[in-house]
Design a protein around this motif. Structure first.
Motif, short mmCIF file in Angstrom:
data_model
loop_
_atom_site.label_atom_id
_atom_site.label_comp_id
_atom_site.label_asym_id
_atom_site.label_seq_id
_atom_site.Cartn_x
_atom_site.Cartn_y
_atom_site.Cartn_z
N ASP A 31 46.62 -1.74 38.84
CA ASP A 31 47.33 -2.64 39.73
C ASP A 31 48.84 -2.44 39.62
O ASP A 31 49.30 -1.49 39.03
CB ASP A 31 46.93 -4.08 39.43
CG ASP A 31 47.18 -4.47 37.97
OD1 ASP A 31 47.82 -3.70 37.24
OD2 ASP A 31 46.74 -5.55 37.58
N VAL A 32 49.55 -3.37 40.19
CA VAL A 32 51.01 -3.31 40.20
C VAL A 32 51.56 -3.28 38.77
O VAL A 32 52.49 -2.53 38.47
CB VAL A 32 51.60 -4.50 40.99
CG1 VAL A 32 53.11 -4.55 40.84
CG2 VAL A 32 51.22 -4.40 42.46
N THR A 33 50.96 -4.04 37.88
CA THR A 33 51.43 -4.08 36.49
C THR A 33 51.32 -2.72 35.83
O THR A 33 52.23 -2.30 35.11
CB THR A 33 50.64 -5.13 35.69
OG1 THR A 33 50.75 -6.39 36.34
CG2 THR A 33 51.15 -5.25 34.28
N ALA A 34 50.22 -2.02 36.07
CA ALA A 34 50.06 -0.67 35.49
C ALA A 34 51.13 0.27 36.03
O ALA A 34 51.67 1.10 35.29
CB ALA A 34 48.66 -0.14 35.80
N CYS A 35 51.43 0.15 37.30
CA CYS A 35 52.47 0.97 37.92
C CYS A 35 53.83 0.67 37.27
O CYS A 35 54.56 1.59 36.88
CB CYS A 35 52.50 0.69 39.42
SG CYS A 35 53.82 1.52 40.33
N ILE A 36 54.14 -0.59 37.14
CA ILE A 36 55.42 -1.00 36.54
C ILE A 36 55.51 -0.52 35.09
O ILE A 36 56.55 0.01 34.67
CB ILE A 36 55.60 -2.53 36.62
CG1 ILE A 36 55.75 -2.96 38.09
CG2 ILE A 36 56.78 -2.99 35.79
CD1 ILE A 36 55.66 -4.45 38.30
#
Length: 90
Positions: A31-36
């Motif tokens: 998700d977005v957290t993994a990307c960040i």
């Protein structure tokens, strides 16, 4: 009712119940957290800037190219890291 018919009916019911549970189970995905987190590993400077969050949200929506462009044009993120981070966003 014959025993074989009853057993077949029970097995069919169990199969349908388990199949339905498998279809409704949440899918594990990045998700977005993994990307960040991927970008933060490269920046090594604490919390990611807002442009990183926006770019990763773009990647999660399915716009991989837009995510990569936003990360590399935002400053400080190499193309390799941007590609990897955007791959884990959706």
């Amino acid at each position: 009712m014959r025993t074989s018919t009853r057993v077949a009916g029970v097995l069919t019911g169990v199969t349908l119940a388990l199949g339905g549970a498998a279809l409704t189970a949440p899918v594990a995905h990045a998700d977005v957290t993994a990307c960040i987190n991927q970008v933060e590993r490269e920046l090594q400077g604490g919390e990611a800037p807002s442009y990183v969050r926006t770019a990763c949200a773009t990647g999660q929506s399915g716009d991989h190219a837009g995510c990569v462009t936003a990360l590399t044009k935002g400053g400080g993120v190499t193309n390799g890291t941007a590609v990897t981070a955007c791959k884990v966003a959706p």
